[in-house]
Motif scaffolding. Sequence first.
Motif, PDB file in Angstrom:
ATOM      1  N   ALA A  93      44.035  43.506  38.642  1.00  0.00           N
ATOM      2  CA  ALA A  93      43.555  42.193  39.065  1.00  0.00           C
ATOM      3  C   ALA A  93      42.471  41.655  38.134  1.00  0.00           C
ATOM      4  O   ALA A  93      42.330  40.440  37.966  1.00  0.00           O
ATOM      5  CB  ALA A  93      43.014  42.275  40.492  1.00  0.00           C
ATOM      6  N   LEU A  94      41.707  42.547  37.517  1.00  0.00           N
ATOM      7  CA  LEU A  94      40.609  42.132  36.645  1.00  0.00           C
ATOM      8  C   LEU A  94      40.989  42.110  35.173  1.00  0.00           C
ATOM      9  O   LEU A  94      40.283  41.522  34.353  1.00  0.00           O
ATOM     10  CB  LEU A  94      39.407  43.065  36.844  1.00  0.00           C
ATOM     11  N   VAL A  95      42.089  42.761  34.838  1.00  0.00           N
ATOM     12  CA  VAL A  95      42.464  42.940  33.433  1.00  0.00           C
ATOM     13  C   VAL A  95      42.650  41.629  32.684  1.00  0.00           C
ATOM     14  O   VAL A  95      42.140  41.483  31.565  1.00  0.00           O
ATOM     15  CB  VAL A  95      43.716  43.835  33.339  1.00  0.00           C
ATOM     16  N   PRO A  96      43.387  40.638  33.208  1.00  0.00           N
ATOM     17  CA  PRO A  96      43.595  39.424  32.417  1.00  0.00           C
ATOM     18  C   PRO A  96      42.300  38.771  31.961  1.00  0.00           C
ATOM     19  O   PRO A  96      42.157  38.395  30.796  1.00  0.00           O
ATOM     20  CB  PRO A  96      44.399  38.522  33.359  1.00  0.00           C
ATOM     21  N   HIS A  97      41.330  38.646  32.873  1.00  0.00           N
ATOM     22  CA  HIS A  97      40.062  38.011  32.491  1.00  0.00           C
ATOM     23  C   HIS A  97      39.279  38.855  31.495  1.00  0.00           C
ATOM     24  O   HIS A  97      38.816  38.350  30.460  1.00  0.00           O
ATOM     25  CB  HIS A  97      39.199  37.762  33.729  1.00  0.00           C
ATOM     26  N   PHE A  98      39.135  40.136  31.784  1.00  0.00           N
ATOM     27  CA  PHE A  98      38.200  40.935  30.995  1.00  0.00           C
ATOM     28  C   PHE A  98      38.765  41.368  29.643  1.00  0.00           C
ATOM     29  O   PHE A  98      38.012  41.492  28.683  1.00  0.00           O
ATOM     30  CB  PHE A  98      37.696  42.121  31.821  1.00  0.00           C
ATOM     31  N   THR A  99      40.069  41.582  29.546  1.00  0.00           N
ATOM     32  CA  THR A  99      40.606  41.861  28.210  1.00  0.00           C
ATOM     33  C   THR A  99      40.547  40.615  27.339  1.00  0.00           C
ATOM     34  O   THR A  99      40.280  40.706  26.140  1.00  0.00           O
ATOM     35  CB  THR A  99      42.042  42.396  28.283  1.00  0.00           C
ATOM     36  N   ALA A 100      40.774  39.434  27.926  1.00  0.00           N
ATOM     37  CA  ALA A 100      40.633  38.205  27.158  1.00  0.00           C
ATOM     38  C   ALA A 100      39.199  38.017  26.680  1.00  0.00           C
ATOM     39  O   ALA A 100      38.949  37.387  25.632  1.00  0.00           O
ATOM     40  CB  ALA A 100      41.069  37.005  27.991  1.00  0.00           C
ATOM     41  N   ALA A 101      38.242  38.571  27.428  1.00  0.00           N
ATOM     42  CA  ALA A 101      36.829  38.480  27.047  1.00  0.00           C
ATOM     43  C   ALA A 101      36.403  39.601  26.104  1.00  0.00           C
ATOM     44  O   ALA A 101      35.221  39.718  25.778  1.00  0.00           O
ATOM     45  CB  ALA A 101      35.959  38.507  28.301  1.00  0.00           C
ATOM     46  N   GLY A 102      37.353  40.449  25.675  1.00  0.00           N
ATOM     47  CA  GLY A 102      37.043  41.481  24.693  1.00  0.00           C
ATOM     48  C   GLY A 102      36.681  42.832  25.253  1.00  0.00           C
ATOM     49  O   GLY A 102      36.264  43.719  24.500  1.00  0.00           O
ATOM     50  N   PHE A 103      36.858  43.043  26.555  1.00  0.00           N
ATOM     51  CA  PHE A 103      36.552  44.329  27.175  1.00  0.00           C
ATOM     52  C   PHE A 103      37.777  45.241  27.149  1.00  0.00           C
ATOM     53  O   PHE A 103      38.917  44.781  27.220  1.00  0.00           O
ATOM     54  CB  PHE A 103      36.159  44.148  28.645  1.00  0.00           C
ATOM     55  N   VAL A 104      37.529  46.539  27.105  1.00  0.00           N
ATOM     56  CA  VAL A 104      38.509  47.528  27.538  1.00  0.00           C
ATOM     57  C   VAL A 104      38.284  47.727  29.031  1.00  0.00           C
ATOM     58  O   VAL A 104      37.136  47.805  29.499  1.00  0.00           O
ATOM     59  CB  VAL A 104      38.346  48.857  26.788  1.00  0.00           C
ATOM     60  N   VAL A 105      39.359  47.804  29.790  1.00  0.00           N
ATOM     61  CA  VAL A 105      39.271  48.040  31.233  1.00  0.00           C
ATOM     62  C   VAL A 105      39.905  49.386  31.545  1.00  0.00           C
ATOM     63  O   VAL A 105      41.023  49.675  31.104  1.00  0.00           O
ATOM     64  CB  VAL A 105      39.970  46.926  32.030  1.00  0.00           C
ATOM     65  N   ALA A 106      39.177  50.210  32.297  1.00  0.00           N
ATOM     66  CA  ALA A 106      39.700  51.500  32.745  1.00  0.00           C
ATOM     67  C   ALA A 106      39.830  51.475  34.259  1.00  0.00           C
ATOM     68  O   ALA A 106      38.841  51.251  34.970  1.00  0.00           O
ATOM     69  CB  ALA A 106      38.769  52.637  32.329  1.00  0.00           C
ATOM     70  N   GLY A 107      41.037  51.669  34.757  1.00  0.00           N
ATOM     71  CA  GLY A 107      41.240  51.881  36.185  1.00  0.00           C
ATOM     72  C   GLY A 107      41.176  53.370  36.462  1.00  0.00           C
ATOM     73  O   GLY A 107      41.950  54.136  35.886  1.00  0.00           O
ATOM     74  N   VAL A 108      40.247  53.786  37.327  1.00  0.00           N
ATOM     75  CA  VAL A 108      39.992  55.215  37.550  1.00  0.00           C
ATOM     76  C   VAL A 108      40.282  55.578  39.004  1.00  0.00           C
ATOM     77  O   VAL A 108      39.801  54.918  39.927  1.00  0.00           O
ATOM     78  CB  VAL A 108      38.535  55.567  37.197  1.00  0.00           C
ATOM     79  N   SER A 109      41.060  56.633  39.187  1.00  0.00           N
ATOM     80  CA  SER A 109      41.318  57.193  40.513  1.00  0.00           C
ATOM     81  C   SER A 109      40.472  58.438  40.736  1.00  0.00           C
ATOM     82  O   SER A 109      40.158  59.166  39.788  1.00  0.00           O
ATOM     83  CB  SER A 109      42.799  57.562  40.670  1.00  0.00           C
ATOM     84  N   THR A 110      40.130  58.677  41.983  1.00  0.00           N
ATOM     85  CA  THR A 110      39.448  59.906  42.385  1.00  0.00           C
ATOM     86  C   THR A 110      40.187  60.497  43.582  1.00  0.00           C
ATOM     87  O   THR A 110      41.017  59.849  44.211  1.00  0.00           O
ATOM     88  CB  THR A 110      37.979  59.648  42.760  1.00  0.00           C
ATOM     89  N   ARG A 111      39.891  61.740  43.902  1.00  0.00           N
ATOM     90  CA  ARG A 111      40.578  62.401  45.005  1.00  0.00           C
ATOM     91  C   ARG A 111      40.236  61.767  46.350  1.00  0.00           C
ATOM     92  O   ARG A 111      39.147  61.225  46.548  1.00  0.00           O
ATOM     93  CB  ARG A 111      40.218  63.885  45.023  1.00  0.00           C
ATOM     94  N   SER A 112      41.177  61.833  47.256  1.00  0.00           N
ATOM     95  CA  SER A 112      40.963  61.333  48.604  1.00  0.00           C
ATOM     96  C   SER A 112      40.182  62.357  49.430  1.00  0.00           C
ATOM     97  O   SER A 112      40.045  63.524  49.058  1.00  0.00           O
ATOM     98  CB  SER A 112      42.304  61.060  49.281  1.00  0.00           C
ATOM     99  N   SER A 113      39.709  61.888  50.580  1.00  0.00           N
ATOM    100  CA  SER A 113      38.988  62.809  51.469  1.00  0.00           C
ATOM    101  C   SER A 113      39.926  63.822  52.111  1.00  0.00           C
ATOM    102  O   SER A 113      39.472  64.847  52.619  1.00  0.00           O
ATOM    103  CB  SER A 113      38.253  62.022  52.554  1.00  0.00           C
TER     104      SER A 113
END
Length: 326
Positions: A93-113
């Motif tokens: 959802a954030l990738v289009p805006h932030f990559t166009a602005a020159g950012f690398v975007v990392a989507g990070v998962s963590t373990r569930s409870s």
Amino acid sequence: MISRPLSRLLAVAAVLAGTLTAVVAAGPPTSAAGRPIRVFRDLAYAAAQPAGSRGHLLDLYLPAERSTAPRPLLIVMGGSGWFGDDGKGYAPALVPHFTAAGFVVAGVSTRSSYQAKFPAQLDDVRAAIRWLRVNAAQYEIDPGRMAALGDSSGGWTALMAGFTGTGVRAVVDLYAPLDFTRMDTHMLAGACDAFNRAFHLTACHADPGSPESALLGCPILTCPDRAAEADPIRRVTSSAPPVLIIHGTEDGLVPLDQSERLFDALAAASVPATLYIVPTVGHNRNIVSPDHPRATVRHTGPRLIPDTEHPTYTTIEAFVRAALTH
């Protein structure tokens, strides 16, 4: 028969009222500028625990244009009440805006409870950040310019990463649960009844089956020391990175008081922070939108960004850029 863990996951999806499906549907073939994005999916920053799970994976999204200069990194984690292990699914959802602005975007998962109890989720995000540092050159990342963003339990993870010496230099928190033992006292009228129905509970956040109790592995009121250890507010010091907080007045899952208490703690520690309080909005990622009534804005000093009527991706970008040079 649907298992209890699955029923809770379905309840989370229902309570978030379409925001999860909207994110999945927004998969980013192009940036906001219409250019193809370079995507690296399911990169393992650690071993799967347990086998077959997904809480050890991250996705990377790079701007179309290759760069010899390292880029700022935005680490994104979606919320699920800690019941899911696919938090990286919020990033598109954030990738289009932030990559166009020159950012690398990392989507990070963590373990569930269900897979591991706190502090496993903090251990996971710290491991992911270490992996990103080690592999920064390969993916055009500037390890000295990292920010973390998350919503709900993902916001909690972003704050914990920012407040535990990982090198994250800015945090964006959307309506995160923080001080678990104070949540029920400040819930909106009727909100605990709706919460109980959604999650099949009887005692709101204090219930043994609540998201917060499941994270800690004990009913939150019976283990105050563990609840305190999991409270990002208690980890605020004068060395904390700047924080942008966004919360809606009609949030029926996480009371606004949680974000106000975080803001007050940051102010007391002289940490730059901005709090947007958005009228009429509940626990919803669409809070980052110009379509709501004018927000109330509070700042600690020094102010990093000017006031805007609404918190938007442009607001977040401006805050992160200012914080990275603060």
